[in-house]
Design a protein around this motif. Structure first.
Motif, PDB file in Angstrom:
ATOM      1  N   GLU A  26       0.831  -1.208   0.000  1.00 24.31           N
ATOM      2  CA  GLU A  26       0.000   0.000   0.000  1.00 24.31           C
ATOM      3  C   GLU A  26       0.863   1.254   0.000  1.00 24.31           C
ATOM      4  OE1 GLU A  26      -2.441  -0.699   3.446  1.00 24.31           O
ATOM      5  OE2 GLU A  26      -4.151  -1.300   2.210  1.00 24.31           O
ATOM      6  N   ALA A  29       2.471   1.729  -3.433  1.00 29.18           N
ATOM      7  CA  ALA A  29       1.511   2.171  -4.451  1.00 29.18           C
ATOM      8  C   ALA A  29       1.171   3.644  -4.298  1.00 29.18           C
ATOM      9  CB  ALA A  29       0.243   1.328  -4.376  1.00 29.18           C
ATOM     10  N   VAL A  30       1.211   4.145  -3.078  1.00 27.86           N
ATOM     11  CA  VAL A  30       0.865   5.551  -2.842  1.00 27.86           C
ATOM     12  C   VAL A  30       2.075   6.456  -3.051  1.00 27.86           C
ATOM     13  CG1 VAL A  30       0.127   7.186  -1.067  1.00 27.86           C
ATOM     14  CG2 VAL A  30      -1.029   4.999  -1.301  1.00 27.86           C
ATOM     15  N   PRO A  33       3.811   5.652  -7.354  1.00 28.96           N
ATOM     16  CA  PRO A  33       2.897   4.947  -8.257  1.00 28.96           C
ATOM     17  C   PRO A  33       3.489   4.676  -9.636  1.00 28.96           C
ATOM     18  CG  PRO A  33       2.199   7.216  -7.990  1.00 28.96           C
ATOM     19  CD  PRO A  33       3.327   6.981  -7.017  1.00 28.96           C
ATOM     20  N   PRO A  37       3.051   0.550 -12.053  1.00 28.20           N
ATOM     21  CA  PRO A  37       1.666   0.913 -12.333  1.00 28.20           C
ATOM     22  C   PRO A  37       0.696  -0.255 -12.197  1.00 28.20           C
ATOM     23  CG  PRO A  37       2.973   0.970 -14.350  1.00 28.20           C
ATOM     24  CD  PRO A  37       3.914   0.735 -13.212  1.00 28.20           C
ATOM     25  N   ARG A  40      -0.268  -0.397  -8.576  1.00 30.46           N
ATOM     26  CA  ARG A  40      -1.211   0.702  -8.312  1.00 30.46           C
ATOM     27  C   ARG A  40      -2.612   0.317  -8.789  1.00 30.46           C
ATOM     28  NH1 ARG A  40      -1.646   5.833  -5.894  1.00 30.46           N
ATOM     29  NH2 ARG A  40      -2.959   7.131  -7.164  1.00 30.46           N
ATOM     30  N   SER A  41      -2.690  -0.280  -9.957  1.00 30.30           N
ATOM     31  CA  SER A  41      -3.975  -0.701 -10.504  1.00 30.30           C
ATOM     32  C   SER A  41      -4.632  -1.768  -9.621  1.00 30.30           C
ATOM     33  CB  SER A  41      -3.783  -1.233 -11.920  1.00 30.30           C
ATOM     34  OG  SER A  41      -4.979  -1.685 -12.445  1.00 30.30           O
ATOM     35  N   ARG A  44      -5.960  -0.208  -6.446  1.00 31.63           N
ATOM     36  CA  ARG A  44      -7.193   0.569  -6.649  1.00 31.63           C
ATOM     37  C   ARG A  44      -8.407  -0.341  -6.775  1.00 31.63           C
ATOM     38  NH1 ARG A  44      -7.176   6.163  -9.236  1.00 31.63           N
ATOM     39  NH2 ARG A  44      -5.338   7.067  -8.285  1.00 31.63           N
TER      40      ARG A  44
END
Length: 164
Positions: A26, A29-30, A33, A37, A40-41, A44
């Motif tokens: 987490e 990803a923050v 990003p 990617p 990150r996807s 989300r």
């Protein structure tokens, strides 16, 4: 019946694919990003599962309350039962779609990893052309040992007659 939610399944899938705990993923990803990617996807999609799972839980609890043992639903409750059942099906379908999307992201990540280790398509095509030709390419400017047979020049020979 299992108490494992789609959110829990998504968490397990992501942790297994990236081989790290979800807390570390987490923050990655923050904070960065653009580094990954696909991570990150996946994160989300996982965060959208929070809403879908809570909606499914609400609809399921409502159905249990309306259809509890010993309770005879009134005529007006039948519409609420039907709509809650439909809403529950929609929430479950959304959860399933999200889990499938995460699995596709993981497959894309694995595919990208194997593609990165393979030679580029242009290199593979050149290697295949060399293999088909039966010899290695000669340096530029070097004359071939034997000339290639000349191609026939001119119109094609006429056949036995017109075809109908």
């Amino acid at each position: 019946m299992s108490n494992t939610t789609a959110y829990d399944q998504a968490t397990a899938m992501i942790e297994k694919a990236w081989n790290r705990p979800i807390d570390a993923l987490e923050s990655l990803a923050v904070r960065r990003p653009s580094d990954d990617p696909l991570l990150r996807s996946a994160m989300r999609i996982r965060s959208a599962l929070v809403i879908t799972d809570s909606a499914a839980t609400v609809h399921q609890d409502r159905l249990h309350a309306l259809t509890r043992p010993g309770h005879v639903p009134t005529f007006y409750d039948l519409e609420r039962i039907t709509s809650s059942a439909a809403d529950l099906r929609v929430a479950k379908a959304e959860s399933s779609t999200s889990l499938q999307a995460i699995s596709h992201v993981i497959e894309a990540r694995e595919s990208a990893a194997t593609t990165a280790s393979a030679p580029a398509p242009a290199v593979r095509l050149a290697q295949a052309a060399v293999a088909r030709s039966g010899h290695t390419p000669r340096p530029l400017g070097q004359v071939p040992d034997q000339p290639a047979p000349s191609a026939a020049v001119g119109p094609p020979a006429a056949g036995p007659g017109p075809r109908h």
